[in-house]
Design a protein around this motif. Sequence first.
Motif, PDB file in Angstrom:
ATOM      1  N   ALA A   1       0.846  -1.210   0.000  1.00 34.64           N
ATOM      2  CA  ALA A   1       0.000   0.000   0.000  1.00 34.64           C
ATOM      3  C   ALA A   1       0.878   1.256   0.000  1.00 34.64           C
ATOM      4  N   ALA A   2       2.015   1.169   0.701  1.00 33.84           N
ATOM      5  CA  ALA A   2       2.889   2.333   0.848  1.00 33.84           C
ATOM      6  C   ALA A   2       3.384   2.856  -0.494  1.00 33.84           C
ATOM      7  N   VAL A   3       3.446   1.965  -1.505  1.00 34.93           N
ATOM      8  CA  VAL A   3       3.942   2.394  -2.820  1.00 34.93           C
ATOM      9  C   VAL A   3       2.857   2.251  -3.885  1.00 34.93           C
ATOM     10  N   GLY A   4       1.590   2.239  -3.428  1.00 32.78           N
ATOM     11  CA  GLY A   4       0.479   2.223  -4.384  1.00 32.78           C
ATOM     12  C   GLY A   4       0.255   0.873  -5.054  1.00 32.78           C
ATOM     13  N   GLU A   5       0.753  -0.203  -4.445  1.00 34.32           N
ATOM     14  CA  GLU A   5       0.600  -1.528  -5.078  1.00 34.32           C
ATOM     15  C   GLU A   5      -0.005  -2.551  -4.117  1.00 34.32           C
ATOM     16  N   ALA A   6      -0.932  -2.094  -3.272  1.00 37.17           N
ATOM     17  CA  ALA A   6      -1.557  -3.032  -2.333  1.00 37.17           C
ATOM     18  C   ALA A   6      -2.470  -3.996  -3.074  1.00 37.17           C
ATOM     19  N   ALA A   7      -2.618  -5.172  -2.499  1.00 39.69           N
ATOM     20  CA  ALA A   7      -3.673  -6.098  -2.934  1.00 39.69           C
ATOM     21  C   ALA A   7      -4.611  -6.203  -1.741  1.00 39.69           C
TER      22      ALA A   7
ATOM     23  N   ALA B   1      -7.001   3.541  -4.481  1.00 44.62           N
ATOM     24  CA  ALA B   1      -5.977   4.540  -4.805  1.00 44.62           C
ATOM     25  C   ALA B   1      -4.582   4.053  -4.416  1.00 44.62           C
ATOM     26  N   ILE B   2      -4.544   3.017  -3.590  1.00 45.01           N
ATOM     27  CA  ILE B   2      -3.221   2.520  -3.150  1.00 45.01           C
ATOM     28  C   ILE B   2      -2.997   1.086  -3.627  1.00 45.01           C
ATOM     29  N   GLY B   3      -3.686   0.716  -4.683  1.00 46.26           N
ATOM     30  CA  GLY B   3      -3.507  -0.630  -5.235  1.00 46.26           C
ATOM     31  C   GLY B   3      -4.802  -1.148  -5.818  1.00 46.26           C
ATOM     32  N   LYS B   4      -4.989  -2.454  -5.719  1.00 43.50           N
ATOM     33  CA  LYS B   4      -6.219  -3.057  -6.240  1.00 43.50           C
ATOM     34  C   LYS B   4      -7.054  -3.573  -5.088  1.00 43.50           C
ATOM     35  N   ILE B   5      -8.374  -3.475  -5.250  1.00 44.04           N
ATOM     36  CA  ILE B   5      -9.252  -3.991  -4.180  1.00 44.04           C
ATOM     37  C   ILE B   5     -10.389  -4.805  -4.776  1.00 44.04           C
ATOM     38  N   TRP B   6     -10.681  -5.920  -4.124  1.00 40.01           N
ATOM     39  CA  TRP B   6     -11.783  -6.794  -4.517  1.00 40.01           C
ATOM     40  C   TRP B   6     -12.776  -6.861  -3.347  1.00 40.01           C
ATOM     41  N   THR B   7     -14.068  -6.978  -3.695  1.00 45.11           N
ATOM     42  CA  THR B   7     -15.067  -7.241  -2.654  1.00 45.11           C
ATOM     43  C   THR B   7     -15.294  -8.752  -2.619  1.00 45.11           C
ATOM     44  N   VAL B   8     -15.172  -9.335  -1.430  1.00 47.31           N
ATOM     45  CA  VAL B   8     -15.340 -10.795  -1.334  1.00 47.31           C
ATOM     46  C   VAL B   8     -16.243 -11.150  -0.158  1.00 47.31           C
ATOM     47  N   ASN B   9     -16.747 -12.354  -0.184  1.00 49.72           N
ATOM     48  CA  ASN B   9     -17.484 -12.877   0.955  1.00 49.72           C
ATOM     49  C   ASN B   9     -16.505 -12.999   2.129  1.00 49.72           C
ATOM     50  N   GLU B  10     -16.962 -12.614   3.309  1.00 48.66           N
ATOM     51  CA  GLU B  10     -16.043 -12.591   4.448  1.00 48.66           C
ATOM     52  C   GLU B  10     -15.427 -13.957   4.750  1.00 48.66           C
ATOM     53  N   LYS B  11     -16.118 -15.020   4.337  1.00 49.37           N
ATOM     54  CA  LYS B  11     -15.575 -16.347   4.671  1.00 49.37           C
ATOM     55  C   LYS B  11     -14.228 -16.607   3.974  1.00 49.37           C
ATOM     56  N   LEU B  12     -13.889 -15.782   2.992  1.00 49.74           N
ATOM     57  CA  LEU B  12     -12.617 -15.963   2.282  1.00 49.74           C
ATOM     58  C   LEU B  12     -11.451 -15.211   2.929  1.00 49.74           C
ATOM     59  N   PHE B  13     -11.737 -14.456   3.994  1.00 52.20           N
ATOM     60  CA  PHE B  13     -10.699 -13.560   4.529  1.00 52.20           C
ATOM     61  C   PHE B  13      -9.440 -14.268   5.038  1.00 52.20           C
TER      62      PHE B  13
END
Length: 431
Positions: free
Chosen positions: A286-292, A315-327
Amino acid sequence: MHVHGISTSIAIFPFPSSTRAKPTNLNRSLELKLIDRHCLLISLAFSTTPFFLAKFETMGIINTNPVSKTTVDNGLSEVGKKQTVRSALALKEMRVCKGSCWIWPSITQRPFQAAEIIASINGINHSYFFSFTLSARKLYVYKSRVCNKETQEAVAMATPIPIDTFNLGFIGAGKMAESIAKGVVKSGVLPASRIRTAVHNDASRKEVFSSIGVKVFDTNKEVVEDSNVIIFSVKPQVVKDVVLQLTPVLSKKQLLVSVAAGTNLSELQEWAGHDRFIRVMPNTPAAVGEAASVMSLGTTATKEDGELVANLFGAIGKIWTVNEKLFDAVTGLSGSGPAYIFLAIDAMADGGVAAGLPRDLARGLACQTVLGAASMTIKTGKHPGQLKDDVASPGGTTIAGIHELEKGGFRGILMNAIVAAAKRGRELSQS
Ligand SMILES: NC(=O)C1=CN([C@@H]2O[C@H](COP(=O)(O)OP(=O)(O)OC[C@H]3O[C@@H](n4cnc5c(N)ncnc54)[C@H](OP(=O)(O)O)[C@@H]3O)[C@@H](O)[C@H]2O)C=CC1
Ligand SMILES: O=C(O)[C@@H]1CCC=N1
Protein backbone atom coordinates in the motif's frame (compact mmCIF):
# COMPACT_ATOMS: atom_id res chain seq x y z
CA MET A 1 -24.56 -9.69 -6.58
CA HIS A 2 -27.63 -10.05 -8.72
CA VAL A 3 -27.94 -12.44 -11.58
CA HIS A 4 -29.64 -10.96 -14.58
CA GLY A 5 -32.08 -12.92 -16.62
CA ILE A 6 -32.77 -15.45 -13.91
CA SER A 7 -36.19 -15.64 -12.44
CA THR A 8 -36.32 -18.74 -10.34
CA SER A 9 -37.67 -17.57 -7.03
CA ILE A 10 -35.06 -19.07 -4.80
CA ALA A 11 -32.75 -17.43 -2.33
CA ILE A 12 -29.25 -18.82 -2.00
CA PHE A 13 -27.40 -18.18 1.24
CA PRO A 14 -23.67 -18.69 1.45
CA PHE A 15 -22.94 -19.38 5.12
CA PRO A 16 -19.60 -19.89 6.83
CA SER A 17 -19.40 -23.55 7.69
CA SER A 18 -19.05 -22.78 11.39
CA THR A 19 -22.59 -21.38 11.50
CA ARG A 20 -24.21 -24.17 9.59
CA ALA A 21 -26.82 -26.30 11.22
CA LYS A 22 -29.31 -28.58 9.63
CA PRO A 23 -32.36 -26.46 8.91
CA THR A 24 -34.52 -29.54 9.09
CA ASN A 25 -33.78 -29.64 12.82
CA LEU A 26 -34.97 -26.10 13.35
CA ASN A 27 -38.40 -24.73 13.84
CA ARG A 28 -39.72 -21.82 11.84
CA SER A 29 -38.95 -19.11 14.39
CA LEU A 30 -35.39 -20.33 14.88
CA GLU A 31 -34.87 -20.36 11.15
CA LEU A 32 -36.13 -16.80 10.91
CA LYS A 33 -33.77 -15.66 13.67
CA LEU A 34 -30.90 -17.32 11.90
CA ILE A 35 -31.78 -15.58 8.68
CA ASP A 36 -32.02 -12.19 10.40
CA ARG A 37 -28.68 -12.63 12.11
CA HIS A 38 -26.94 -13.62 8.93
CA CYS A 39 -28.76 -11.46 6.45
CA LEU A 40 -25.49 -9.82 5.49
CA LEU A 41 -24.20 -13.13 4.26
CA ILE A 42 -26.88 -13.58 1.66
CA SER A 43 -25.38 -12.75 -1.64
CA LEU A 44 -27.79 -14.06 -4.20
CA ALA A 45 -31.50 -13.62 -4.43
CA PHE A 46 -33.30 -14.84 -7.47
CA SER A 47 -36.45 -12.84 -7.60
CA THR A 48 -37.65 -10.69 -10.43
CA THR A 49 -41.35 -10.13 -10.03
CA PRO A 50 -42.25 -6.63 -8.81
CA PHE A 51 -43.94 -6.53 -5.44
CA PHE A 52 -47.30 -5.27 -6.69
CA LEU A 53 -47.53 -8.06 -9.25
CA ALA A 54 -46.48 -10.62 -6.68
CA LYS A 55 -49.61 -10.02 -4.66
CA PHE A 56 -51.76 -11.08 -7.59
CA GLU A 57 -49.47 -13.94 -8.42
CA THR A 58 -49.80 -15.25 -4.88
CA MET A 59 -53.57 -15.12 -5.30
CA GLY A 60 -53.23 -17.13 -8.50
CA ILE A 61 -54.58 -14.30 -10.68
CA ILE A 62 -51.46 -13.78 -12.77
CA ASN A 63 -48.33 -15.76 -13.47
CA THR A 64 -45.19 -13.81 -14.23
CA ASN A 65 -42.45 -16.24 -13.42
CA PRO A 66 -41.34 -18.52 -16.27
CA VAL A 67 -40.24 -21.19 -13.85
CA SER A 68 -43.66 -21.31 -12.33
CA LYS A 69 -45.29 -21.92 -15.72
CA THR A 70 -45.78 -25.55 -14.95
CA THR A 71 -48.56 -27.99 -15.43
CA VAL A 72 -50.11 -28.83 -12.11
CA ASP A 73 -49.30 -32.51 -12.31
CA ASN A 74 -45.95 -32.64 -14.04
CA GLY A 75 -43.84 -30.24 -12.06
CA LEU A 76 -41.55 -27.80 -13.80
CA SER A 77 -42.19 -27.21 -17.46
CA GLU A 78 -39.40 -27.93 -19.93
CA VAL A 79 -38.80 -24.18 -20.20
CA GLY A 80 -38.71 -23.91 -16.43
CA LYS A 81 -36.30 -26.81 -16.09
CA LYS A 82 -33.93 -25.38 -18.69
CA GLN A 83 -34.02 -22.02 -17.03
CA THR A 84 -33.34 -23.51 -13.63
CA VAL A 85 -30.39 -25.49 -14.99
CA ARG A 86 -29.01 -22.32 -16.61
CA SER A 87 -29.36 -20.46 -13.31
CA ALA A 88 -27.69 -23.28 -11.43
CA LEU A 89 -24.78 -23.38 -13.87
CA ALA A 90 -24.38 -19.59 -13.64
CA LEU A 91 -24.26 -19.89 -9.87
CA LYS A 92 -21.72 -22.70 -10.10
CA GLU A 93 -19.55 -20.62 -12.43
CA MET A 94 -19.57 -17.80 -9.87
CA ARG A 95 -18.34 -20.29 -7.24
CA VAL A 96 -20.38 -18.57 -4.56
CA CYS A 97 -21.56 -21.71 -2.84
CA LYS A 98 -19.02 -24.48 -3.15
CA GLY A 99 -21.12 -26.69 -0.92
CA SER A 100 -21.71 -24.15 1.81
CA CYS A 101 -25.04 -22.60 0.88
CA TRP A 102 -28.52 -22.93 2.15
CA ILE A 103 -31.51 -22.72 -0.14
CA TRP A 104 -34.78 -21.11 0.77
CA PRO A 105 -37.46 -21.94 -1.76
CA SER A 106 -40.06 -19.29 -2.43
CA ILE A 107 -43.82 -19.41 -2.69
CA THR A 108 -43.95 -19.85 -6.43
CA GLN A 109 -44.99 -23.17 -7.89
CA ARG A 110 -42.54 -26.05 -7.84
CA PRO A 111 -39.98 -24.18 -5.77
CA PHE A 112 -38.61 -27.30 -4.17
CA GLN A 113 -38.13 -28.97 -7.53
CA ALA A 114 -36.20 -25.93 -8.80
CA ALA A 115 -34.25 -25.90 -5.54
CA GLU A 116 -33.37 -29.59 -5.98
CA ILE A 117 -31.93 -28.89 -9.43
CA ILE A 118 -29.91 -25.89 -8.23
CA ALA A 119 -28.68 -27.85 -5.22
CA SER A 120 -27.61 -30.91 -7.17
CA ILE A 121 -25.65 -28.87 -9.74
CA ASN A 122 -23.96 -26.87 -6.98
CA GLY A 123 -23.24 -29.78 -4.65
CA ILE A 124 -25.51 -28.41 -1.91
CA ASN A 125 -26.72 -31.10 0.44
CA HIS A 126 -30.47 -31.59 0.43
CA SER A 127 -30.61 -31.07 4.20
CA TYR A 128 -29.60 -27.45 3.70
CA PHE A 129 -33.03 -26.47 2.43
CA PHE A 130 -35.10 -24.32 4.69
CA SER A 131 -38.15 -26.28 5.66
CA PHE A 132 -40.73 -23.65 4.74
CA THR A 133 -41.17 -21.53 1.69
CA LEU A 134 -40.42 -17.86 1.49
CA SER A 135 -42.52 -15.04 0.22
CA ALA A 136 -39.73 -13.96 -2.06
CA ARG A 137 -41.72 -10.95 -3.17
CA LYS A 138 -41.43 -9.51 0.30
CA LEU A 139 -37.70 -9.83 0.47
CA TYR A 140 -35.79 -6.67 1.16
CA VAL A 141 -33.00 -6.72 -1.35
CA TYR A 142 -30.27 -4.28 -0.50
CA LYS A 143 -27.34 -4.42 -2.87
CA SER A 144 -25.94 -7.86 -2.35
CA ARG A 145 -27.72 -8.47 0.88
CA VAL A 146 -31.21 -9.47 1.82
CA CYS A 147 -31.99 -8.05 5.22
CA ASN A 148 -34.75 -7.66 7.70
CA LYS A 149 -36.73 -4.45 7.91
CA GLU A 150 -34.75 -3.09 10.85
CA THR A 151 -31.45 -3.48 9.03
CA GLN A 152 -32.84 -1.97 5.88
CA GLU A 153 -34.10 1.05 7.81
CA ALA A 154 -30.74 1.48 9.53
CA VAL A 155 -29.01 1.44 6.16
CA ALA A 156 -31.49 3.94 4.72
CA MET A 157 -30.99 6.30 7.66
CA ALA A 158 -27.19 6.17 7.68
CA THR A 159 -25.74 9.68 7.51
CA PRO A 160 -23.58 9.96 4.39
CA ILE A 161 -19.87 10.47 5.01
CA PRO A 162 -18.94 13.92 3.64
CA ILE A 163 -16.97 12.70 0.68
CA ASP A 164 -14.97 15.88 0.01
CA THR A 165 -14.18 16.79 3.59
CA PHE A 166 -14.11 13.62 5.67
CA ASN A 167 -11.26 12.96 8.10
CA LEU A 168 -9.62 9.55 8.27
CA GLY A 169 -8.42 8.33 11.67
CA PHE A 170 -6.11 5.40 12.43
CA ILE A 171 -6.37 3.68 15.79
CA GLY A 172 -2.95 2.03 15.95
CA ALA A 173 -0.04 3.93 14.43
CA GLY A 174 1.84 0.86 13.27
CA LYS A 175 3.34 -0.41 10.03
CA MET A 176 0.05 -1.12 8.26
CA ALA A 177 -1.41 2.27 9.17
CA GLU A 178 1.81 3.90 7.99
CA SER A 179 1.66 2.05 4.64
CA ILE A 180 -1.97 3.05 4.07
CA ALA A 181 -1.41 6.66 5.12
CA LYS A 182 1.67 7.02 2.91
CA GLY A 183 -0.09 5.45 -0.07
CA VAL A 184 -3.23 7.53 0.34
CA VAL A 185 -1.25 10.77 0.60
CA LYS A 186 1.02 9.85 -2.31
CA SER A 187 -1.94 8.98 -4.53
CA GLY A 188 -3.51 12.37 -3.83
CA VAL A 189 -6.85 10.79 -2.88
CA LEU A 190 -6.67 12.40 0.58
CA PRO A 191 -4.35 15.16 1.85
CA ALA A 192 -2.27 14.32 4.93
CA SER A 193 -3.98 17.18 6.77
CA ARG A 194 -7.17 15.09 6.85
CA ILE A 195 -5.52 12.05 8.41
CA ARG A 196 -5.27 11.52 12.16
CA THR A 197 -3.69 9.03 14.53
CA ALA A 198 -2.35 8.74 18.08
CA VAL A 199 0.79 7.08 19.34
CA HIS A 200 0.62 4.42 21.99
CA ASN A 201 3.91 3.29 23.68
CA ASP A 202 6.47 3.76 20.96
CA ALA A 203 7.11 7.53 20.82
CA SER A 204 9.14 7.20 17.60
CA ARG A 205 5.89 6.56 15.71
CA LYS A 206 4.93 10.21 16.24
CA GLU A 207 7.75 11.41 14.00
CA VAL A 208 6.93 8.81 11.33
CA PHE A 209 3.37 10.11 10.96
CA SER A 210 4.16 13.80 11.56
CA SER A 211 6.77 13.68 8.79
CA ILE A 212 4.05 12.63 6.33
CA GLY A 213 1.91 15.55 7.53
CA VAL A 214 -0.56 13.48 9.56
CA LYS A 215 -2.03 15.08 12.69
CA VAL A 216 -0.89 13.05 15.71
CA PHE A 217 -3.03 13.25 18.86
CA ASP A 218 -2.20 12.02 22.35
CA THR A 219 -5.20 9.71 22.71
CA ASN A 220 -7.36 7.38 20.63
CA LYS A 221 -10.42 9.24 21.89
CA GLU A 222 -9.27 12.44 20.23
CA VAL A 223 -8.72 10.56 16.97
CA VAL A 224 -12.26 9.19 17.08
CA GLU A 225 -13.77 12.56 17.93
CA ASP A 226 -12.04 14.21 14.98
CA SER A 227 -12.65 11.50 12.33
CA ASN A 228 -15.53 10.46 10.08
CA VAL A 229 -13.91 7.22 8.95
CA ILE A 230 -11.94 5.25 11.53
CA ILE A 231 -9.55 2.44 10.65
CA PHE A 232 -8.71 0.02 13.46
CA SER A 233 -5.12 -0.96 12.71
CA VAL A 234 -4.00 -2.51 15.98
CA LYS A 235 -2.94 -6.14 16.38
CA PRO A 236 -5.74 -8.74 16.45
CA GLN A 237 -4.82 -9.64 20.06
CA VAL A 238 -5.74 -6.15 21.33
CA VAL A 239 -8.43 -5.07 18.89
CA LYS A 240 -11.28 -6.18 21.17
CA ASP A 241 -10.08 -4.10 24.14
CA VAL A 242 -9.33 -1.10 21.93
CA VAL A 243 -12.77 -1.17 20.28
CA LEU A 244 -14.54 -1.70 23.62
CA GLN A 245 -12.71 1.27 25.18
CA LEU A 246 -13.83 3.51 22.34
CA THR A 247 -17.43 2.30 22.09
CA PRO A 248 -18.80 5.18 24.23
CA VAL A 249 -17.40 7.80 21.84
CA LEU A 250 -18.28 6.10 18.56
CA SER A 251 -21.16 7.56 16.60
CA LYS A 252 -23.41 5.92 14.00
CA LYS A 253 -22.47 8.79 11.74
CA GLN A 254 -19.00 7.31 11.51
CA LEU A 255 -17.87 4.54 9.25
CA LEU A 256 -15.66 1.99 10.98
CA VAL A 257 -13.06 -0.10 9.18
CA SER A 258 -10.87 -2.89 10.52
CA VAL A 259 -7.75 -4.33 8.91
CA ALA A 260 -7.07 -6.76 11.75
CA ALA A 261 -6.35 -10.31 10.63
CA GLY A 262 -8.62 -13.04 11.99
CA THR A 263 -11.19 -10.67 13.46
CA ASN A 264 -14.70 -11.20 12.12
CA LEU A 265 -17.21 -8.51 11.30
CA SER A 266 -19.75 -10.07 13.64
CA GLU A 267 -17.31 -9.71 16.57
CA LEU A 268 -16.27 -6.19 15.60
CA GLN A 269 -19.91 -5.12 15.27
CA GLU A 270 -20.77 -6.62 18.63
CA TRP A 271 -17.87 -4.93 20.46
CA ALA A 272 -18.50 -1.56 18.82
CA GLY A 273 -22.30 -1.75 19.15
CA HIS A 274 -22.07 -0.41 15.63
CA ASP A 275 -22.89 -2.30 12.42
CA ARG A 276 -21.60 0.30 10.01
CA PHE A 277 -18.35 -1.57 9.67
CA ILE A 278 -16.22 -2.65 6.73
CA ARG A 279 -13.53 -5.27 7.03
CA VAL A 280 -10.48 -4.89 4.80
CA MET A 281 -7.41 -7.08 4.36
CA PRO A 282 -4.72 -4.94 2.72
CA ASN A 283 -0.99 -5.50 2.50
CA THR A 284 2.05 -3.31 3.06
CA PRO A 285 2.79 -2.55 -0.63
CA ALA A 286 0.00 0.00 0.00
CA ALA A 287 2.89 2.33 0.85
CA VAL A 288 3.94 2.39 -2.82
CA GLY A 289 0.48 2.22 -4.38
CA GLU A 290 0.60 -1.53 -5.08
CA ALA A 291 -1.56 -3.03 -2.33
CA ALA A 292 -3.67 -6.10 -2.93
CA SER A 293 -6.76 -5.65 -0.73
CA VAL A 294 -10.14 -7.23 -0.26
CA MET A 295 -13.13 -5.90 1.61
CA SER A 296 -16.43 -7.11 2.97
CA LEU A 297 -19.31 -4.92 4.16
CA GLY A 298 -20.91 -5.12 7.60
CA THR A 299 -24.64 -5.18 8.20
CA THR A 300 -25.47 -1.50 7.85
CA ALA A 301 -22.55 -0.21 5.82
CA THR A 302 -24.10 1.50 2.82
CA LYS A 303 -23.29 1.19 -0.86
CA GLU A 304 -21.66 4.65 -0.61
CA ASP A 305 -19.57 3.50 2.38
CA GLY A 306 -18.36 0.60 0.26
CA GLU A 307 -17.51 2.97 -2.57
CA LEU A 308 -15.59 5.27 -0.22
CA VAL A 309 -13.45 2.42 1.08
CA ALA A 310 -13.00 1.00 -2.43
CA ASN A 311 -11.87 4.46 -3.54
CA LEU A 312 -9.38 4.81 -0.67
CA PHE A 313 -7.85 1.37 -1.05
CA GLY A 314 -8.23 1.47 -4.84
CA ALA A 315 -5.98 4.54 -4.80
CA ILE A 316 -3.22 2.52 -3.15
CA GLY A 317 -3.51 -0.63 -5.23
CA LYS A 318 -6.22 -3.06 -6.24
CA ILE A 319 -9.25 -3.99 -4.18
CA TRP A 320 -11.78 -6.79 -4.52
CA THR A 321 -15.07 -7.24 -2.65
CA VAL A 322 -15.34 -10.80 -1.33
CA ASN A 323 -17.48 -12.88 0.95
CA GLU A 324 -16.04 -12.59 4.45
CA LYS A 325 -15.58 -16.35 4.67
CA LEU A 326 -12.62 -15.96 2.28
CA PHE A 327 -10.70 -13.56 4.53
CA ASP A 328 -8.41 -16.07 6.22
CA ALA A 329 -7.34 -17.49 2.87
CA VAL A 330 -6.80 -13.96 1.54
CA THR A 331 -4.73 -13.13 4.63
CA GLY A 332 -2.56 -16.18 3.98
CA LEU A 333 -2.03 -15.26 0.34
CA SER A 334 -1.90 -11.49 -0.13
CA GLY A 335 -1.90 -10.18 3.48
CA SER A 336 1.18 -12.16 4.42
CA GLY A 337 2.39 -12.73 0.84
CA PRO A 338 4.68 -9.71 0.54
CA ALA A 339 6.86 -11.27 3.26
CA TYR A 340 7.28 -14.47 1.22
CA ILE A 341 8.29 -12.45 -1.82
CA PHE A 342 10.71 -10.28 0.20
CA LEU A 343 12.26 -13.53 1.36
CA ALA A 344 12.43 -14.75 -2.23
CA ILE A 345 14.04 -11.50 -3.40
CA ASP A 346 16.61 -11.68 -0.63
CA ALA A 347 17.37 -15.31 -1.45
CA MET A 348 17.64 -14.58 -5.18
CA ALA A 349 20.02 -11.73 -4.44
CA ASP A 350 22.07 -14.05 -2.21
CA GLY A 351 22.14 -16.57 -5.05
CA GLY A 352 23.42 -13.89 -7.40
CA VAL A 353 26.14 -12.96 -4.91
CA ALA A 354 27.03 -16.64 -4.51
CA ALA A 355 27.34 -16.83 -8.30
CA GLY A 356 29.72 -13.84 -8.28
CA LEU A 357 27.59 -10.69 -8.65
CA PRO A 358 28.12 -7.54 -6.60
CA ARG A 359 25.41 -7.20 -3.89
CA ASP A 360 23.71 -4.06 -5.25
CA LEU A 361 23.48 -5.39 -8.76
CA ALA A 362 22.18 -8.75 -7.49
CA ARG A 363 19.42 -7.09 -5.45
CA GLY A 364 18.45 -4.76 -8.29
CA LEU A 365 18.21 -7.64 -10.74
CA ALA A 366 16.21 -9.77 -8.28
CA CYS A 367 13.70 -6.96 -7.62
CA GLN A 368 13.24 -6.09 -11.28
CA THR A 369 12.85 -9.76 -12.17
CA VAL A 370 10.03 -10.24 -9.63
CA LEU A 371 8.37 -7.00 -10.73
CA GLY A 372 8.70 -7.90 -14.41
CA ALA A 373 7.34 -11.42 -13.95
CA ALA A 374 4.31 -10.19 -11.98
CA SER A 375 3.64 -7.41 -14.47
CA MET A 376 3.96 -9.77 -17.42
CA THR A 377 1.53 -12.26 -15.88
CA ILE A 378 -1.04 -9.50 -15.37
CA LYS A 379 -0.53 -7.73 -18.68
CA THR A 380 -0.42 -10.77 -20.97
CA GLY A 381 -3.16 -12.63 -19.11
CA LYS A 382 -1.25 -15.82 -19.95
CA HIS A 383 -1.08 -18.75 -17.57
CA PRO A 384 2.10 -18.52 -15.48
CA GLY A 385 2.92 -22.10 -16.49
CA GLN A 386 2.95 -21.02 -20.14
CA LEU A 387 5.17 -18.04 -19.33
CA LYS A 388 7.50 -20.36 -17.40
CA ASP A 389 7.71 -22.69 -20.41
CA ASP A 390 8.57 -19.70 -22.61
CA VAL A 391 11.67 -19.01 -20.46
CA ALA A 392 12.87 -22.61 -20.23
CA SER A 393 14.68 -23.76 -23.39
CA PRO A 394 15.32 -27.47 -23.88
CA GLY A 395 18.51 -28.46 -22.13
CA GLY A 396 18.97 -24.82 -21.10
CA THR A 397 19.84 -22.90 -17.96
CA THR A 398 16.29 -22.27 -16.69
CA ILE A 399 15.18 -25.87 -16.66
CA ALA A 400 18.34 -26.72 -14.70
CA GLY A 401 17.32 -24.10 -12.12
CA ILE A 402 13.68 -25.26 -12.09
CA HIS A 403 14.83 -28.83 -11.55
CA GLU A 404 16.60 -27.73 -8.35
CA LEU A 405 13.51 -25.81 -7.17
CA GLU A 406 11.26 -28.80 -7.77
CA LYS A 407 13.69 -31.13 -5.99
CA GLY A 408 13.46 -28.82 -2.97
CA GLY A 409 9.63 -28.85 -3.11
CA PHE A 410 9.37 -25.16 -4.07
CA ARG A 411 5.68 -25.19 -5.08
CA GLY A 412 4.61 -27.35 -2.18
CA ILE A 413 6.47 -25.13 0.26
CA LEU A 414 4.82 -21.98 -1.09
CA MET A 415 1.39 -23.62 -1.01
CA ASN A 416 2.01 -24.84 2.55
CA ALA A 417 3.05 -21.35 3.63
CA ILE A 418 -0.25 -19.88 2.43
CA VAL A 419 -2.31 -22.67 3.95
CA ALA A 420 -0.43 -22.33 7.28
CA ALA A 421 -0.97 -18.55 7.36
CA ALA A 422 -4.67 -18.98 6.54
CA LYS A 423 -4.94 -21.56 9.35
CA ARG A 424 -3.27 -19.13 11.75
CA GLY A 425 -5.81 -16.46 10.72
CA ARG A 426 -8.62 -18.90 11.52
CA GLU A 427 -7.04 -19.71 14.90
CA LEU A 428 -6.82 -16.00 15.71
CA SER A 429 -10.52 -15.59 14.93
CA GLN A 430 -11.36 -18.45 17.27
CA SER A 431 -9.14 -17.36 20.17
N1 LIG B 1 1.69 -5.64 8.63
C1 LIG B 1 1.02 -6.18 7.64
O1 LIG B 1 1.58 -6.58 6.60
C2 LIG B 1 -0.47 -6.30 7.71
C3 LIG B 1 -1.12 -6.09 8.90
N2 LIG B 1 -2.49 -6.22 8.95
C4 LIG B 1 -3.17 -6.00 10.19
O2 LIG B 1 -2.92 -4.68 10.60
C5 LIG B 1 -2.94 -4.60 12.02
C6 LIG B 1 -1.70 -3.85 12.47
O3 LIG B 1 -0.57 -4.60 12.09
P1 LIG B 1 0.86 -3.91 12.00
O4 LIG B 1 0.70 -2.51 11.55
O5 LIG B 1 1.71 -4.82 11.24
O6 LIG B 1 1.28 -3.97 13.52
P2 LIG B 1 2.15 -2.91 14.35
O7 LIG B 1 2.59 -3.58 15.58
O8 LIG B 1 3.18 -2.30 13.47
O9 LIG B 1 1.08 -1.79 14.68
C7 LIG B 1 0.16 -1.88 15.70
C8 LIG B 1 0.14 -0.54 16.38
O10 LIG B 1 -0.91 -0.53 17.32
C9 LIG B 1 -0.44 0.21 18.43
N3 LIG B 1 -1.23 -0.09 19.60
C10 LIG B 1 -1.17 -1.15 20.43
N4 LIG B 1 -2.10 -1.03 21.40
C11 LIG B 1 -2.74 0.14 21.19
C12 LIG B 1 -3.78 0.83 21.84
N5 LIG B 1 -4.36 0.34 22.93
N6 LIG B 1 -4.19 2.00 21.33
C13 LIG B 1 -3.61 2.51 20.22
N7 LIG B 1 -2.62 1.91 19.56
C14 LIG B 1 -2.19 0.74 20.03
C15 LIG B 1 1.00 -0.17 18.58
O11 LIG B 1 1.68 0.80 19.32
P3 LIG B 1 2.88 0.43 20.34
O12 LIG B 1 3.83 -0.40 19.52
O13 LIG B 1 3.41 1.77 20.68
O14 LIG B 1 2.26 -0.32 21.46
C16 LIG B 1 1.43 -0.21 17.12
O15 LIG B 1 1.88 1.05 16.70
C17 LIG B 1 -3.00 -6.01 12.54
O16 LIG B 1 -4.28 -6.28 13.02
C18 LIG B 1 -2.69 -6.87 11.34
O17 LIG B 1 -3.38 -8.08 11.37
C19 LIG B 1 -3.23 -6.49 7.85
C20 LIG B 1 -2.62 -6.70 6.66
C21 LIG B 1 -1.20 -6.68 6.48
O1 LIG C 1 1.30 -11.30 10.22
C1 LIG C 1 0.23 -10.79 10.47
O2 LIG C 1 -0.43 -11.18 11.42
C2 LIG C 1 -0.32 -9.69 9.60
C3 LIG C 1 -1.61 -10.07 8.96
C4 LIG C 1 -1.38 -10.08 7.51
C5 LIG C 1 -0.02 -9.68 7.38
N1 LIG C 1 0.54 -9.46 8.50
